[in-house]
Design a protein around this motif. Structure first.
Motif, PDB file in Angstrom:
ATOM      1  N   GLN A  41      -0.023 105.616 -30.226  1.00 55.91           N
ATOM      2  CA  GLN A  41       0.015 106.503 -29.067  1.00 55.91           C
ATOM      3  C   GLN A  41       1.419 107.065 -28.851  1.00 55.91           C
ATOM      4  OE1 GLN A  41      -1.272 104.230 -25.729  1.00 55.91           O
ATOM      5  NE2 GLN A  41       0.298 102.667 -25.977  1.00 55.91           N
ATOM      6  N   TYR A  42       2.430 106.329 -29.233  1.00 53.58           N
ATOM      7  CA  TYR A  42       3.804 106.804 -29.058  1.00 53.58           C
ATOM      8  C   TYR A  42       4.182 107.871 -30.081  1.00 53.58           C
ATOM      9  CZ  TYR A  42       4.131 103.045 -25.748  1.00 53.58           C
ATOM     10  OH  TYR A  42       3.906 102.230 -24.669  1.00 53.58           O
ATOM     11  N   VAL A  43       3.451 107.944 -31.180  1.00 52.73           N
ATOM     12  CA  VAL A  43       3.689 109.008 -32.156  1.00 52.73           C
ATOM     13  C   VAL A  43       3.373 110.360 -31.518  1.00 52.73           C
ATOM     14  CG1 VAL A  43       2.937 109.942 -34.376  1.00 52.73           C
ATOM     15  CG2 VAL A  43       3.280 107.484 -34.110  1.00 52.73           C
ATOM     16  N   TYR A  44       2.306 110.409 -30.724  1.00 51.19           N
ATOM     17  CA  TYR A  44       1.964 111.646 -30.025  1.00 51.19           C
ATOM     18  C   TYR A  44       3.068 112.041 -29.048  1.00 51.19           C
ATOM     19  CZ  TYR A  44      -2.788 111.348 -31.814  1.00 51.19           C
ATOM     20  OH  TYR A  44      -3.878 111.296 -32.627  1.00 51.19           O
ATOM     21  N   LEU A  45       3.643 111.075 -28.376  1.00 57.44           N
ATOM     22  CA  LEU A  45       4.719 111.363 -27.438  1.00 57.44           C
ATOM     23  C   LEU A  45       5.945 111.911 -28.167  1.00 57.44           C
ATOM     24  CD1 LEU A  45       5.359 111.206 -24.430  1.00 57.44           C
ATOM     25  CD2 LEU A  45       6.300 108.943 -24.834  1.00 57.44           C
TER      26      LEU A  45
ATOM     27  N   PRO B  15       7.703 131.212 -28.548  1.00 51.93           N
ATOM     28  CA  PRO B  15       7.691 129.752 -28.441  1.00 51.93           C
ATOM     29  C   PRO B  15       6.381 129.193 -27.899  1.00 51.93           C
ATOM     30  CG  PRO B  15       8.817 130.657 -26.557  1.00 51.93           C
ATOM     31  CD  PRO B  15       8.462 131.815 -27.460  1.00 51.93           C
ATOM     32  N   TRP B  16       5.406 130.040 -27.593  1.00 57.40           N
ATOM     33  CA  TRP B  16       4.208 129.574 -26.898  1.00 57.40           C
ATOM     34  C   TRP B  16       3.395 128.591 -27.728  1.00 57.40           C
ATOM     35  CZ3 TRP B  16       5.515 130.382 -22.388  1.00 57.40           C
ATOM     36  CH2 TRP B  16       6.147 131.549 -21.990  1.00 57.40           C
ATOM     37  N   LEU B  17       3.331 128.784 -29.023  1.00 57.71           N
ATOM     38  CA  LEU B  17       2.571 127.861 -29.860  1.00 57.71           C
ATOM     39  C   LEU B  17       3.195 126.469 -29.821  1.00 57.71           C
ATOM     40  CD1 LEU B  17       0.207 127.485 -31.765  1.00 57.71           C
ATOM     41  CD2 LEU B  17       1.730 128.092 -33.649  1.00 57.71           C
ATOM     42  N   SER B  18       4.511 126.395 -29.815  1.00 55.76           N
ATOM     43  CA  SER B  18       5.184 125.096 -29.729  1.00 55.76           C
ATOM     44  C   SER B  18       4.869 124.405 -28.406  1.00 55.76           C
ATOM     45  CB  SER B  18       6.700 125.268 -29.865  1.00 55.76           C
ATOM     46  OG  SER B  18       7.033 125.730 -31.139  1.00 55.76           O
ATOM     47  N   PHE B  19       4.851 125.171 -27.318  1.00 55.11           N
ATOM     48  CA  PHE B  19       4.546 124.570 -26.020  1.00 55.11           C
ATOM     49  C   PHE B  19       3.080 124.142 -25.922  1.00 55.11           C
ATOM     50  CE2 PHE B  19       8.289 127.116 -24.397  1.00 55.11           C
ATOM     51  CZ  PHE B  19       9.104 126.004 -24.288  1.00 55.11           C
ATOM     52  N   ILE B  20       2.181 124.889 -26.543  1.00 54.34           N
ATOM     53  CA  ILE B  20       0.767 124.505 -26.542  1.00 54.34           C
ATOM     54  C   ILE B  20       0.567 123.220 -27.325  1.00 54.34           C
ATOM     55  CG2 ILE B  20      -1.509 125.182 -27.395  1.00 54.34           C
ATOM     56  CD1 ILE B  20      -0.728 128.083 -26.645  1.00 54.34           C
ATOM     57  N   ILE B  21       1.193 123.114 -28.487  1.00 53.08           N
ATOM     58  CA  ILE B  21       1.076 121.895 -29.293  1.00 53.08           C
ATOM     59  C   ILE B  21       1.708 120.717 -28.565  1.00 53.08           C
ATOM     60  CG2 ILE B  21       1.786 120.798 -31.452  1.00 53.08           C
ATOM     61  CD1 ILE B  21       1.511 123.558 -32.773  1.00 53.08           C
ATOM     62  N   ALA B  22       2.822 120.954 -27.878  1.00 60.27           N
ATOM     63  CA  ALA B  22       3.469 119.885 -27.112  1.00 60.27           C
ATOM     64  C   ALA B  22       2.560 119.402 -25.991  1.00 60.27           C
ATOM     65  CB  ALA B  22       4.797 120.377 -26.545  1.00 60.27           C
ATOM     66  N   GLY B  23       1.923 120.329 -25.282  1.00 60.29           N
ATOM     67  CA  GLY B  23       0.997 119.940 -24.224  1.00 60.29           C
ATOM     68  C   GLY B  23      -0.183 119.158 -24.762  1.00 60.29           C
ATOM     69  N   LEU B  24      -0.701 119.564 -25.901  1.00 61.23           N
ATOM     70  CA  LEU B  24      -1.812 118.846 -26.518  1.00 61.23           C
ATOM     71  C   LEU B  24      -1.389 117.448 -26.954  1.00 61.23           C
ATOM     72  CD1 LEU B  24      -4.749 119.048 -27.500  1.00 61.23           C
ATOM     73  CD2 LEU B  24      -3.843 119.887 -29.665  1.00 61.23           C
ATOM     74  N   ALA B  25      -0.199 117.319 -27.503  1.00 55.42           N
ATOM     75  CA  ALA B  25       0.292 116.012 -27.942  1.00 55.42           C
ATOM     76  C   ALA B  25       0.514 115.073 -26.753  1.00 55.42           C
ATOM     77  CB  ALA B  25       1.580 116.171 -28.749  1.00 55.42           C
TER      78      ALA B  25
ATOM     79  N   PHE C  69      -1.049 115.283 -23.866  1.00 52.34           N
ATOM     80  CA  PHE C  69      -2.390 114.932 -23.410  1.00 52.34           C
ATOM     81  C   PHE C  69      -2.987 113.815 -24.266  1.00 52.34           C
ATOM     82  CE2 PHE C  69      -6.933 115.526 -24.221  1.00 52.34           C
ATOM     83  CZ  PHE C  69      -7.436 115.211 -22.960  1.00 52.34           C
ATOM     84  N   MET C  70      -2.824 113.926 -25.583  1.00 58.04           N
ATOM     85  CA  MET C  70      -3.355 112.901 -26.483  1.00 58.04           C
ATOM     86  C   MET C  70      -2.667 111.556 -26.263  1.00 58.04           C
ATOM     87  SD  MET C  70      -5.910 113.814 -28.225  1.00 58.04           S
ATOM     88  CE  MET C  70      -5.932 112.518 -29.438  1.00 58.04           C
ATOM     89  N   PHE C  71      -1.382 111.559 -25.902  1.00 52.89           N
ATOM     90  CA  PHE C  71      -0.689 110.311 -25.598  1.00 52.89           C
ATOM     91  C   PHE C  71      -1.362 109.586 -24.441  1.00 52.89           C
ATOM     92  CE2 PHE C  71       2.416 108.384 -22.654  1.00 52.89           C
ATOM     93  CZ  PHE C  71       2.767 107.273 -23.407  1.00 52.89           C
TER      94      PHE C  71
END
Length: 63
Positions: A8-12, A32-42, A44-46
Motif C-alpha cells: 500500500q505504501y508503494v502507491y503512496l 501537467p494534468w495527466l501527472s495530477f490525475i495519476i497522483a490522485g488515482l495512486a 486513492f488506491m493507497f
C-alpha cells in the motif's frame, strides 16, 4: 499475506512522485494534468488498499 501491509505504501510513493512531476511541469509547455490525475488515482488506491488490509485483518481475527 504480510506483503499487503507494505504494498500500500508503494502507491503512496508513486502518488508523491507524480505530484512532484506535475509541479515540475507546471510552467512548461507540457500539460501537467495527466501527472495530477495519476497522483490522485495512486493516493486513492493507497487508502483503498489500507482499508482492504484492515478488513482482511479483522476478518482473520474473528473466531
Amino acid at each position: 499475506m504480510n506483503y499487503l501491509k507494505f504494498t500500500q505504501y508503494v502507491y503512496l510513493v508513486f502518488g508523491l512522485y507524480f505530484i512532484y512531476d506535475g509541479i515540475s511541469k507546471w510552467n512548461q509547455p507540457e500539460k501537467p494534468w495527466l501527472s495530477f490525475i495519476i497522483a490522485g488515482l495512486a493516493i486513492f488506491m493507497f487508502f483503498f488498499r489500507r482499508r482492504f488490509a484492515r478488513k482482511f485483518e479483522d476478518q482473520n481475527k474473528k473466531p
